[in-house]
Design an enzyme around this catalytic site. Structure first.
Site, PDB file in Angstrom:
ATOM      1  N   GLU A  37      35.277   4.180   8.469  1.00  0.00           N
ATOM      2  CA  GLU A  37      36.763   4.133   8.309  1.00  0.00           C
ATOM      3  C   GLU A  37      37.171   4.712   9.709  1.00  0.00           C
ATOM      4  O   GLU A  37      38.253   4.164  10.149  1.00  0.00           O
ATOM      5  CB  GLU A  37      37.246   4.918   7.041  1.00  0.00           C
ATOM      6  CG  GLU A  37      36.740   4.509   5.777  1.00  0.00           C
ATOM      7  CD  GLU A  37      37.361   2.716   5.641  1.00  0.00           C
ATOM      8  OE1 GLU A  37      38.301   2.564   6.478  1.00  0.00           O
ATOM      9  OE2 GLU A  37      36.778   1.957   4.855  1.00  0.00           O
ATOM     10  N   CYS A 194      47.568 -12.374   4.658  1.00  0.00           N
ATOM     11  CA  CYS A 194      49.032 -11.626   4.934  1.00  0.00           C
ATOM     12  C   CYS A 194      48.952 -11.105   6.263  1.00  0.00           C
ATOM     13  O   CYS A 194      48.946  -9.820   6.669  1.00  0.00           O
ATOM     14  CB  CYS A 194      49.161 -10.587   3.740  1.00  0.00           C
ATOM     15  SG  CYS A 194      50.783  -9.946   3.713  1.00  0.00           S
ATOM     16  N   CYS A 201      50.880 -17.899   3.103  1.00  0.00           N
ATOM     17  CA  CYS A 201      51.226 -17.644   1.545  1.00  0.00           C
ATOM     18  C   CYS A 201      50.501 -18.708   0.543  1.00  0.00           C
ATOM     19  O   CYS A 201      50.438 -18.322  -0.483  1.00  0.00           O
ATOM     20  CB  CYS A 201      52.557 -17.734   1.610  1.00  0.00           C
ATOM     21  SG  CYS A 201      53.372 -16.398   2.527  1.00  0.00           S
ATOM     22  N   CYS A 204      47.337 -17.240  -0.897  1.00  0.00           N
ATOM     23  CA  CYS A 204      47.445 -15.857  -1.356  1.00  0.00           C
ATOM     24  C   CYS A 204      47.331 -15.740  -2.590  1.00  0.00           C
ATOM     25  O   CYS A 204      48.329 -16.270  -3.308  1.00  0.00           O
ATOM     26  CB  CYS A 204      48.855 -15.228  -0.854  1.00  0.00           C
ATOM     27  SG  CYS A 204      49.059 -13.493  -1.345  1.00  0.00           S
ATOM     28  N   CYS A 210      55.128 -12.034  -4.849  1.00  0.00           N
ATOM     29  CA  CYS A 210      55.877 -11.616  -3.525  1.00  0.00           C
ATOM     30  C   CYS A 210      57.363 -12.004  -3.551  1.00  0.00           C
ATOM     31  O   CYS A 210      57.814 -13.095  -3.156  1.00  0.00           O
ATOM     32  CB  CYS A 210      54.917 -12.211  -2.299  1.00  0.00           C
ATOM     33  SG  CYS A 210      55.528 -11.712  -0.734  1.00  0.00           S
TER      34      CYS A 210
END
Length: 357
Positions: A37, A194, A201, A204, A210
């Site tokens: 990370e 995104c 979209c 998505c 959304c």
DNA sequence: AAGTCGGGGAA
DNA sequence: TTCCCAGACTT
């Protein structure tokens, strides 16, 4: 079924079909998740893969990292940028050894006290390794939520963050599947669908929920602070060559790449007459004043950037006829040794240009 | 609250 | 080419 459940199910289903088989997803121990990370902060996954693999090979566990040195850790981190992260990883490992015998705690409050672990990394470790029901809030998730919830506040504004956290608390408090997977699903959605520009979209899995998409305003979000203006910099390097050795020095208080080893150099900035030198005392490098070199040569300038600095790097090769004395910040090294010292990409670019010349 | 710190991939 | 961004720490 409420919308939170639908979002959870759609995202996890999408993730199971589309997730990348990154090597760092194979062995989810807190140590490996931590290092991965941190290495992935502010960087693209593809660019981080090889350096991350190398780092984990050199430092496979907390103990091996804790007993290393700052210089070695920075070199193992080479290519990733933001080298304070490397120093903080070392500090974090030392802290873990000292207070936890190298074993990761599993609470948010304890994790964020570990150097290099902030709220994002703590939430990632808690959800991925300990199945805690907590959402991560990184740049990807912020972008997604700004659109999903249509948040017109500036990103990182306190009320923006609060709105995100409120949504995540609701979502994660009633989660039925794996919370680590849900977090990774969000982040991977941000990478693939995104995206910052021209989000996809049509593909998505949560576009039905959304608000930005409903208004067809997904391209104006998130709202960012106006960025700092770029500064143009000329950075001049001197490759000093004497017999088979090259002179490098530690950049203790230079404007760029502090604590890195590099070639003696100075920078000149636009709108400023004052140059910044990588050496504290110009007399350290008498070649600049006297003609102590036999011949000199320049390489083609190289472009580089460091945060908001647009840098043109100029390289001058000087073959000396006498050696400049060593001190703790000056070192003569041969070609084989030098690669152990050059860590930052800028310096490696200069060295490669010299080698290819 | 604002400044700082690298680097590479996409447009 | 230019633009863009996947945090944490210090002050």
């Amino acid at each position: 079924m409420n919308n939170y459940s639908k979002i959870e199910i759609n995202l996890i289903e999408w993730f199971n079909k589309n997730k990348e088989p990154w090597f760092f997803r194979k062995d989810r121990t807190p140590y490996k998740v931590w290092i991965s990370e941190v290495a992935l902060h502010q960087t693209r996954i593809n660019a981080a893969l090889e350096p991350l693999k190398r780092f984990l090979t050199i430092y496979p566990n907390v103990h091996s990292l804790a007993k290393s040195t700052e210089e070695k850790v920075m070199n193992a981190f080479r290519g990733l940028g933001y080298y304070n992260r490397a120093k903080n990883l070392l500090r974090g490992a030392v802290y873990l050894e000292k207070y936890y015998d190298g074993i990761f705690p599993d609470t948010f409050e304890e994790l964020i006290k570990i150097p290099s672990i902030g709220s994002y990394t703590a939430a990632a470790i808690l959800s991925i390794c300990f199945q805690k029901k907590i959402g991560v809030l990184d740049g990807n998730v912020k972008r997604i939520l700004s659109r999903l919830l249509f948040i017109e506040k500036e990103i990182n504004d306190i009320s923006f963050i609060k709105t995100c956290e409120k949504f995540q608390n609701s979502l994660f408090s009633q989660i039925k599947l794996n919370s680590g997977d849900l977090n990774e699903a969000f982040m991977e959605l941000g990478q693939k669908i995104c995206t910052p520009k021209n989000p996809d979209c049509d593909n998505c899995p949560i576009s039905d929920f959304c608000f930005a998409q409903k208004k067809n305003k997904q391209n104006i979000l998130p709202i960012r602070k106006t960025k700092k203006e770029n500064i143009t910099v000329d950075w001049h390097f001197f490759i000093l060559h004497y017999e088979n050795k090259f002179l490098i020095q530690k950049y203790n208080s230079f404007c760029f790449l502090k604590h890195h080893w590099g070639f003696p150099s100075f920078s000149s900035f636009e709108n400023s007459n004052e140059n910044k030198y990588s050496f504290d005392n110009i007399n350290e490098l008498t070649f600049l004043k006297k003609n102590n070199y036999i011949e000199s040569k320049s390489l083609k300038p190289i472009k580089h950037s460091i945060t908001h600095h647009k840098i043109t790097m100029h390289t001058n090769i000087l073959n000396l006829n006498k050696v400049i004395k060593n001190n703790e910040n000056l070192l003569w090294v041969n070609e084989n040794e030098i690669t152990k010292y050059l860590t930052a990409s800028a310096m490696i670019k200069v060295w490669r240009a010299f080698k290819n010349n």
